[in-house]
Design an enzyme around this catalytic site. Sequence first.
Site, short mmCIF file in Angstrom:
data_model
loop_
_atom_site.label_atom_id
_atom_site.label_comp_id
_atom_site.label_asym_id
_atom_site.label_seq_id
_atom_site.Cartn_x
_atom_site.Cartn_y
_atom_site.Cartn_z
N ARG A 250 5.34 23.73 22.73
CA ARG A 250 5.92 22.44 22.29
C ARG A 250 7.03 22.00 23.25
NH1 ARG A 250 2.21 23.07 18.92
NH2 ARG A 250 2.47 23.59 16.72
N GLU B 44 -2.21 30.87 3.27
CA GLU B 44 -2.66 29.77 4.12
C GLU B 44 -3.97 30.10 4.84
OE1 GLU B 44 0.11 28.65 7.22
OE2 GLU B 44 -1.14 26.99 7.88
N SER C 103 -0.54 20.17 8.14
CA SER C 103 -0.99 18.91 8.75
C SER C 103 -2.09 19.16 9.77
CB SER C 103 0.17 18.14 9.36
OG SER C 103 0.86 18.86 10.34
N GLY C 104 -2.09 20.30 10.43
CA GLY C 104 -3.24 20.76 11.21
C GLY C 104 -3.61 19.99 12.47
N GLY C 105 -2.75 19.05 12.90
CA GLY C 105 -3.10 18.28 14.09
C GLY C 105 -3.48 16.84 13.76
N LYS D 63 -1.62 26.97 0.73
CA LYS D 63 -1.40 26.01 1.82
C LYS D 63 -2.74 25.78 2.53
CE LYS D 63 1.39 25.38 6.01
NZ LYS D 63 2.74 25.43 6.54
N ARG E 279 3.98 20.12 12.61
CA ARG E 279 3.92 19.03 13.58
C ARG E 279 4.14 17.65 12.97
NH1 ARG E 279 -1.63 21.25 15.86
NH2 ARG E 279 -1.52 22.22 13.81
P1 13P Z 1 1.09 22.07 11.02
O1 13P Z 1 1.56 21.16 9.89
O2 13P Z 1 1.61 21.66 12.35
O3 13P Z 1 -0.37 22.35 10.97
O4 13P Z 1 1.83 23.46 10.78
C1 13P Z 1 1.89 24.00 9.54
C2 13P Z 1 1.93 25.47 9.65
O5 13P Z 1 2.80 26.10 9.14
C3 13P Z 1 0.83 26.13 10.37
O6 13P Z 1 0.83 27.49 10.06
#
Ligand code: 13P
Length: 343
Positions: free
Chosen positions: A33, A179, A263-265, A221, A295
Amino acid sequence: MDKEKLNSIATNLSKPPKGILAADESTNTITKRFDTINVESNTENRRRYRELLFTSENLNKYISGVILYDETVYQSTNDGVNFPQYLKSLGIIPGIKVDTGAVPIEKNSPEKITEGLDGLQKRLEEYNSQNLEFTKWRAIIDIDTNNNIPTEYSIELNAHSLSRYARIVQDYEMVPIVEPEILMDGAHDIETCYKITSNVLKKVFEALNKQNVYLGGILLKPNMIIAGKKSTEQASTDEVATMTLKCLNENVPKDVPGIVFLSGGQSNELATQHLNKMNKDSKDSHWNISFSYGRALQQPSLSSWMGSYSNTERAQKELLKRSKLNSDATLAKYSIEDENSQL
Ligand code: 13P
């Protein structure tokens, strides 16, 4: 196990109008990042960046908890207050990523298994003493239908590790965030994402039940149900919300207090729109439906900061803006026009 305590932490973390800030990027990930803004990833710069995030004024109006990375737990504000303690003083619950990352399931396999069970109990004892109240473990599942990926084998291995992790964490009176992330990198359509996510969630809850995990004391999650990034057929907001809720209703037991999405991208705006629509469509849901974004909360802030002290105020306002918009989305009160609101 103090079930009441676990249920209360999980409920407080996921209860609208608040959600979780995921600031638990490993050194490797935060370096990637920082590379995008040409900032050197050294210990002090990572501390400065996390300090900027955590000291944003009014963050506690929208953020219930922050997921930290091990290094950050032992760092402090400029005034010398240790980060977990600082967050607690604002009423924000500090948590910690406890997996140690994913490795190929077998040599040369494209599928991955998340590691971190070895020595976990010892680390949890230490994290207990640092007043951390919840944890996170991320399993990653890729979709590549041309190569029959994911395999049942990889789904079952990851479900087993997630459940073993959750069981151990609850013994230490901390809430495990479970998650299982189905990645959105492929070219698959939304239907494929729905089918695979359903199967993964089914296997994860079977494994959690086998390990006697107390479902009232976890948070799920998940990814949303969306087409892969490379797919030419992207679904509408309504479709994403409908399919995601359908998948969750079919596979997530009512005892789970909250669903906090990753959010995953997705773009910042889409992550917020989807969350808003789901809350609109599920007014009487058994679960809290909120966010645990990395993100989609941090991106505008990171790009404004660029490593310079003179940009701190602007970067903090960017974080506040995304936090507020996502908070509004947990109440189904977000509208796309709010994107133009003044910082
Ligand atoms: P993102 O929302 O960027 O996907 O990250 C969440 C997260 O904790 C990934 O493990």
